[in-house]
Design an enzyme around this catalytic site. Structure first.
Site: not given
Length: 271
Positions: A62, A88, A154
Site C-alpha cells: 500500500v 487496514n 507509529y
C-alpha cells in the site's frame, strides 16, 4: 449519516487482509454476504487467506500508489464496483524517537499513513460514483488518540490517520455525499504486528526500529484484556450498521482519552 445498509451482495476491499485484524474483518464481511477482495504484501499468507474465505487475492504494497491503483482495477474487473474500503494495512515496530533514522520515519509513514492516503485517493472517487454510496474504514489505533512511549513513529502515523478520517467525515457530510467514514481504534488485539520488520525491504543500514512483543511494553502491562481480532471485526460491523465515526474495541481505555483531554483543557484554563 445513516449506516452502511445491507451487506449482502456488495463488494468490500480490505488491505492487510491476510492476517490479524484485516483477515478477521474480511472473514466477517464474507459471513455478512459481501464479495471481498483482500490485499496484502505477503503472497503466501494472502493466497491461504483468500482460499479460506473465498475472496479475491491481490498482492499489494500500500505504500506504492501503483499497487493500490492495480488493486482498484482488479476489484472493478471482478465485481464491477466497490462499496466498502477498509484501509487496514500497517506495521508496528518500536523505537525511541531519538534513535530513529530518516529511513525509519520514511518506511513507517509510507505504510501507516501514506497507505491510507493512497487508498483514499484511489477509492474515494469510486465510492462517490457508486449509486448505492459506500463507506471508508481507516484503521488507526488507540495510539492514534493518545501517545505511547516507545512507539513515536507509529503514533505519529496513527494520529495522522485519525485526523484524516475525522476531517473526511466532516467533508463528506458537508458535501451531502452518500459515503461515510469510520475510524477503527483497536486497543490490545492479538495480531502479527510484532513481526513487521520482515516486510521492510531495501534497507541495508541499521535503524532504530525493532520488532517487539508489545505485551511486554510497560504501557500494555495493565489489567486491560488482550482480545482476538474478531472483536475488532465486530466493532467495525457495529459501526457500519450504526453509521458511527468511531469503532472502539476496548471501552475500558476511556480513561486514557480522558487524561489526555483533561491535560488539554487544563492548558486552556491557564491562559
Amino acid at each position: 449519516m445513516a449506516g452502511f445498509g445491507s451487506f449482502e451482495g456488495r463488494t468490500a476491499v480490505v488491505t492487510g487482509g491476510a492476517s490479524g485484524i484485516g483477515l478477521a474483518i474480511a472473514r466477517r464481511l464474507r459471513a455478512e454476504g459481501m464479495n471481498v477482495v483482500i490485499a496484502d504484501i505477503d503472497p503466501v499468507a494472502l493466497e491461504a487467506a483468500a482460499a479460506e474465505i473465498g475472496a479475491l487475492a491481490v498482492q499489494a504494497d500500500v505504500s506504492r500508489i501503483a499497487d493500490v491503483e492495480a488493486l482498484a482495477e482488479a476489484t472493478l474487473a471482478a465485481h464491477g464496483s466497490v462499496d466498502l474500503v477498509c484501509n487496514n494495512a500497517g506495521v508496528g515496530p518500536a523505537g525511541r524517537l531519538a534513535d530513529l533514522t530518516l529511513a525509519d520515519w520514511k518506511w513507517m509513514l509510507e505504510v501507516n499513513l501514506w497507505g491510507v492516503i493512497h487508498g483514499l485517493h484511489v477509492f474515494l472517487p469510486l465510492l462517490k460514483a457508486n449509486p448505492r454510496g459506500g463507506w471508508v474504514v481507516n484503521t488507526a489505533s488507540m495510539g492514534g488518540l493518545s501517545p505511547v512511549e516507545g512507539l513515536g513513529a507509529y503514533v505519529t502515523a496513527k494520529y495522522g490517520v485519525a485526523g484524516l478520517t475525522e476531517t473526511l467525515a466532516l467533508e463528506l457530510a458537508s458535501d451531502g455525499a452518500k459515503v461515510g467514514a469510520t475510524l477503527l481504534c483497536p486497543g490490545p488485539i492479538h495480531t502479527n504486528i510484532g513481526r513487521s520488520m520482515r516486510h521492510r525491504q531495501g534497507e541495508a543500514a541499521p535503524g532504530g526500529l525493532a520488532d517487539v512483543d508489545v505485551a511486554t511494553m510497560a504501557h500494555y502491562r495493565t489489567a486491560i484484556p488482550w482480545r482476538p481480532p474478531e472483536d475488532a471485526a465486530e466493532a467495525v460491523v457495529r459501526a457500519l450498521r450504526q453509521g458511527a465515526l468511531y469503532a472502539i474495541t476496548h471501552p475500558e481505555q476511556r480513561d486514557r482519552i480522558e487524561r489526555r483531554m483533561g491535560a488539554i483543557l487544563a492548558a486552556f484554563e491557564q491562559e
